[in-house]
Design an enzyme around this catalytic site. Structure first.
Site, PDB file in Angstrom:
ATOM      1  N   CYS A 147       0.880  -1.306   0.035  1.00  0.00           N
ATOM      2  CA  CYS A 147       0.094  -0.196  -0.014  1.00  0.00           C
ATOM      3  C   CYS A 147       0.868   1.385   0.167  1.00  0.00           C
ATOM      4  O   CYS A 147       0.682   2.145  -0.773  1.00  0.00           O
ATOM      5  CB  CYS A 147      -0.830   0.138   1.213  1.00  0.00           C
ATOM      6  SG  CYS A 147      -2.113  -1.099   1.065  1.00  0.00           S
ATOM      7  N   HIS A 148       1.823   1.290   1.030  1.00  0.00           N
ATOM      8  CA  HIS A 148       2.534   2.592   1.197  1.00  0.00           C
ATOM      9  C   HIS A 148       4.069   2.289   1.155  1.00  0.00           C
ATOM     10  O   HIS A 148       4.684   3.189   1.815  1.00  0.00           O
ATOM     11  CB  HIS A 148       2.019   3.413   2.061  1.00  0.00           C
ATOM     12  CG  HIS A 148       0.580   3.729   2.095  1.00  0.00           C
ATOM     13  ND1 HIS A 148      -0.362   3.061   2.768  1.00  0.00           N
ATOM     14  CD2 HIS A 148      -0.132   4.514   1.343  1.00  0.00           C
ATOM     15  CE1 HIS A 148      -1.678   3.332   2.574  1.00  0.00           C
ATOM     16  NE2 HIS A 148      -1.587   4.241   1.479  1.00  0.00           N
TER      17      HIS A 148
END
Lengths: 183, 428
Positions: A147-148
């Site tokens: 995701c990040h």
């Protein structure tokens, strides 16, 4: 209304007394009612009951691989670590870690080959990959959150990326050499 | 703004009602005789468009709620049932989903119009802040609505956004547990989001009424930013002039809406949301809906979790104090050469942040996000406070009438609104 107007600085009237008493009662009532309204939002009895401890058999997990399981709706990784992975986790300079924690504090003594950690990224709760063969394990050979971009090492500790903390260790205990109880 | 009421009931029943509940009088004064500045351009039609979008969302939403099942194991199937089994269910759902995007397109144009023409400045601060509150409520509503189909993006979007609150020290974990109603995003989360998703649009409706009320107290701003000086010369009655202009813009906007609705209904969505929610698998690339992307980019620009969350909330909070940050007395950017350039730089910044929010959070994208986040805040905290002190604005027209009639003598300028003294009328 004549007495109310007569003199502003006069003695408190019975109306003032009633105003204070009803006001205080009303405020107390609102606060008392707010409690049950907010409490309804808490986990209910069924959810809590479903969160009872579970037992996990470790025998089917070959060395170097891991399994994923759910406890309290949260994903848990159980990995059987190789010797190389254990060494890699132990020799890290703790001062260089964003969330310093020794590998020994994250496993049970004498069971260093078993790592049991929550599988939700401590940034915003995505599932880091790396448990199954073929998934991207990130720069530190552990887990990588797509995701990040948080990288976790072979001890599940955060090494790089926006996540603020290591993947936490859930409460668990060894019932025998091949069986653990989570919770 | 709108002076004493000029409503004269003719029918007996109208007179009877007027003496008991003067609702027709309120409507007449607000939407027929109400004087609007004569120089309004098409950017002023988006208020009406937004009103219609809210009505459209409520109508389709109420229908959808009749066929939807708010349960973690049934929600996804019930949405597919709406698409396949309910007559015109596909239309209702696509209208609702694309309607949310159209709602945000319109609200962003509406907000940027306010920013460009200085509609937030005195005496319209409360009007502006009510608008920011509506914007916040819209974001909450849209977020919770996106969770309801219980697809992969629904589930993981809900997980990411609710986890934002865990960034707060001490109380964070408790807040998140109470948001979830459990230890992770699950059925209790879905049911409470459904309940709130139904409630919030009606709260928006309430704040919209306050927003319109505040608008009708101060009167509308206009492209020159010069206040109405003589109602008879500077304004025209709402009906028919503004009514027909709003209606025409509305038709064009709905044609645009219809293009998305009938030709590319899934263009603004994510394919991942057609996969049922799976708590064991995160989609490779989690992105929010397009209208949240600029704020998402700000969130990810900060390497620290709490810092990112605070900065994202600050990006909206700064709008609340904007009326006091802009030190210039001149409203319209048309008369502020430097501020106008800053405004367009700000507009580009917002678009860039939106694009960066859709990119993966790595490498050059992070650096660029940080740069544009700095520019975003610089507009509010540096450019607007300082420009008002140093900038020399262009000469303002003496009045609205002068700005119009100076250009086009003898045109529609001959039309003059119902004469009434400029006296504030709080009846709205």
């Amino acid at each position: 209304m004549a007495e109310a107007k007569s003199s502003p600085a006069s003695e408190p009237t019975r109306r003032d007394m009633l105003f204070l008493a009803t006001g205080a009662m009303g405020a107390a009532g609102v606060v008392a009612l707010a409690v049950p309204f907010v409490r309804t939002l808490a986990p209910n009895a069924q959810t809590i009951a479903a969160g009872a401890p579970i037992e996990v058999d470790l025998t089917p997990i070959p060395e170097g691989q891991g399994i994923k399981l759910f406890w309290r709706g949260k994903l848990i990784f159980v990995r059987s670590r190789t010797k190389a992975e254990i060494e890699e986790a132990q020799k890290v300079n703790l001062a260089s870690l964003p969330d310093p924690q020794a590998d020994s504090a994250r496993v049970k003594p004498g069971k260093e080959n078993w790592l049991v950690i929550y599988g939700s990224c401590t940034h915003l709760g995505c599932i880091p990959g790396g448990s199954a063969a073929g998934e991207v394990r990130g720069d530190y050979n552990g887990w990588f959150c797509p995701c990040h971009g948080s990288h976790y090492d072979t001890s599940g500790r955060i090494r790089k990326g926006p996540a603020p903390a290591n993947l936490p260790v859930p409460p668990y205990a060894f019932l025998s050499d091949t069986k653990i109880r989570i919770g | 703004m709108s002076g004493p009421s000029s409503y004269v009931p003719k029918l007996g029943i109208a007179k009877w009602l007027d003496a008991r509940l003067p609702l027709p009088r309120l409507m007449y004064d607000s939407f027929v005789a109400y004087p609007v500045p004569r120089n309004l351009n098409y950017f002023w039609t988006f208020g009406g468009i937004l009103m219609l979008m809210l009505v459209s969302q409520i109508l389709t939403g109420v229908i959808l709620a009749m066929h939807y099942t708010p349960h973690a194991t049934l929600a996804f199937t019930s949405v597919e049932g709406i698409m396949r089994d309910v007559e015109y269910g596909w239309l209702m759902r696509y209208m609702h989903a694309n309607g949310a995007s159209m709602f945000f397109i319109a609200v962003y144009i509406h907000i940027f119009r306010g920013l460009y023409y200085g509609s937030y400045k005195a005496p319209r601060e409360v009007l502006w802040i009510l608008g920011v509150i509506i914007f916040l409520l819209m974001m909450a509503t849209a977020f919770m609505g996106y969770v309801l189909p219980w697809g992969q993006m629904s589930f993981w979007g809900a997980t990411v956004i609710t986890n934002l609150f865990s960034a707060f020290p001490i109380v964070g974990e408790t807040i998140v547990t109470f948001l979830w109603g459990g230890y992770s995003v699950d059925n209790p989360t879905l049911t409470r989001f459904f309940s709130l998703h139904f409630l919030l649009p009606f709260m928006i409706f309430g704040v919209v009424i306050l927003h319109v009320w505040a608008l009708h107290v101060t009167g509308q701003n206009n492209p020159t930013g010069v206040e109405v000086k003589a109602v008879a010369k500077d304004t025209i009655p709402f009906t028919p002039y503004a009514t027909i202009k709003d209606a025409f813009a509305l038709v064009l906007f709905f044609a645009f809406f219809a293009y998305f609705l009938f030709f590319i209904p899934n263009y603004l969505g994510h394919a991942d949301n057609y996969i049922p929610a799976n708590p064991a698998v995160t989609p490779a690339h989690i992105v929010p809906e397009w209208y949240f992307l600029p704020f998402y980019a700000i969130l990810r620009a900060v390497p620290d979790k709490l810092g990112g969350v605070l900065l994202m909330f600050a990006a909206i909070a700064v709008l609340v104090v904007l009326p006091w940050l802009d030190t210039s007395k001149v409203r319209s950017m048309s008369y502020r050469p430097l501020a106008r350039q800053c405004f367009w730089a700000f507009a580009v910044t917002c678009v860039m942040l939106g694009w960066l929010g859709s990119r993966p959070a790595e490498g050059i994208y992070v650096t660029l996000s940080q740069l544009f986040t700095a520019l975003y805040f610089a507009y509010f905290l540096i450019a607007l406070p300082l420009l008002g002190l140093f900038e020399t604005p262009k000469k303002l027209p003496g009045s609205i009438a002068e700005s119009v009639l100076g250009k086009m003598k003898g045109g529609s300028g001959a039309v003059v609104g119902a004469a009434a003294p400029a006296e504030p009328n709080t009846k709205g």
